[in-house]
Design a protein around this motif. Structure first.
Motif: not given
Length: 372
Positions: A212-221, A330-342, A344-346
């Motif tokens: 029931x929660x959004x969690x950061x993917x551990x793998x960039x791949x 190309x603009x959004x994905x790197x930002x999302x990957x950088x912040x996905x564990x915070x 604030x992002x969720x």
């Protein structure tokens, strides 16, 4: 400023740029010119809403332009339009106004202006200068169909390409392809509903739903694989219906298409907040992509290109759409990957961002479906 803060600012700017008050079909006009006879003949379809914006045709300000109001301003309309069109075939041609009619395109009613041009020199090339609405709407585009003895030429006029020359003895397919490629990029970048759809499907792609929660993917791949799956589903789907619609196999009402596109953004945003379909989102995206393809087809469909020119324009336009879409990724994905564990992002970017998108898209749905 830290890297994280810069990333947040960039992502917020992307959202802000993609969320205007409305998101309807961009302003286009359709210019058809026939040079196969001794005299140049033409027809120019210009949206009534654009003429109203430029000239104020609604005399009694009741929100509707009647045939009487349009006919009474015939001289003004022709003077305005033909004053922003120049033709030269070796030497400058003199244009003359013809009949005035009204016609329907997928996004509304247009004034159809017939005109002719006397060219003192029957040169082997025709130079067209186009300046309609550029001074008040830089996003306006003029879509040209030019018939000559060699075949059909196509072109897109913009402020950066307001004057173009065409060899009447041959058709340049490469030039047509490149012009419609640019038009495809332009179309998706200024189409706020399409941009928000792509953004909304990207945001949770770097997360995974567990307990029931959004969690950061551990793998960039794994995040890149998910984004690839979603973008591919959207691309394949809208490419199918774009081709079917432009080639005339399927024809859906514009109001239905535009309303459903807005609704697709609402559903996708709400699914980010209350994930009814947390897994296998690519199926949902594929289904909605089929509808978006009909929206993309409106520009090419309204132009009415013949089979030969249509194939080149269709491929170029679709490739342009994909390039524009990949630029957003190309603009959004790197930002999302950088912040996905915070957190604030969720909470802020995914949560509040999706809620804001749902509200804006719901407003679009109401205005499109019910005409408010």
């Amino acid at each position: 400023m830290s890297i994280a803060r810069r990333a947040v600012v960039l992502l917020v700017c992307v959202f802000w740029a993609a969320m205007p008050a409305s998101a309807h079909k961009p302003s286009d006009s359709y210019l058809n010119i026939d040079t196969r006879g001794e005299q140049v003949e033409g027809r120019w379809d210009i949206a009534l809403r654009d003429l109203e914006y430029a000239l104020g045709l609604d005399g009694n300000a009741d929100g509707a332009i009647t045939w009487g109001e349009l006919k009474s301003r015939r001289a003004v309309i022709f003077a305005y339009a033909l004053g922003r069109l120049s033709l030269a075939r070796g030497a400058t041609c003199t244009t003359r106004a013809g009949g005035l009619q009204v016609t329907d395109h997928t996004d509304g009613v247009y004034a159809a202006l017939d005109f002719s041009a006397d060219c003192p020199d029957q040169g082997a090339s025709l130079t067209v200068g186009y300046r309609l609405l550029f001074d008040i709407d830089p996003s306006h585009r003029g879509l040209l169909r030019l018939d000559s003895s060699a075949g059909t030429h196509t072109a897109v006029f913009s402020p950066a390409r307001a004057r173009q020359t065409f060899d009447l003895g041959s058709v340049n397919a490469v030039q047509a392809f490149l012009q419609y490629l640019v038009q495809g990029i332009h179309h998706i970048w200024i189409g706020a509903d399409h941009v928000l759809f792509v953004l909304t499907l990207l945001l949770p792609a770097v997360l995974v739903r567990e307990s029931g929660r959004w969690l950061a993917r551990t793998s960039v791949r794994s995040a890149v694989v998910e984004v690839t799956r979603l973008v591919t589903a959207f691309t394949v789907a809208h490419s199918i219906t774009l081709a079917l619609a432009v080639l005339g196999f399927v024809d859906l009402p514009s109001r239905l298409v535009e309303s459903t596109i807005a609704l697709s953004v609402v559903v996708l945003a709400l699914n980010n907040l209350v994930p009814i379909i947390p897994q296998g989102r690519w199926l949902l995206v594929f289904g909605f992509g089929l509808i978006h393809g009909f929206g993309f087809a409106s520009v090419l469909g309204d132009l009415g290109l013949p089979a030969g020119a249509l194939a080149v324009s269709l491929v170029g336009f679709n490739v342009g759409v994909e390039i524009g879409q990949l630029a957003i990724v190309a603009v959004v994905l790197p930002v999302a990957l950088l912040l996905r564990g915070t957190t604030f992002y969720r909470l802020a970017i995914l949560g509040l961002g999706s809620a804001a998108v749902a509200v804006v898209a719901a407003y679009w749905f109401v205005t499109r479906a019910f005409g408010y």
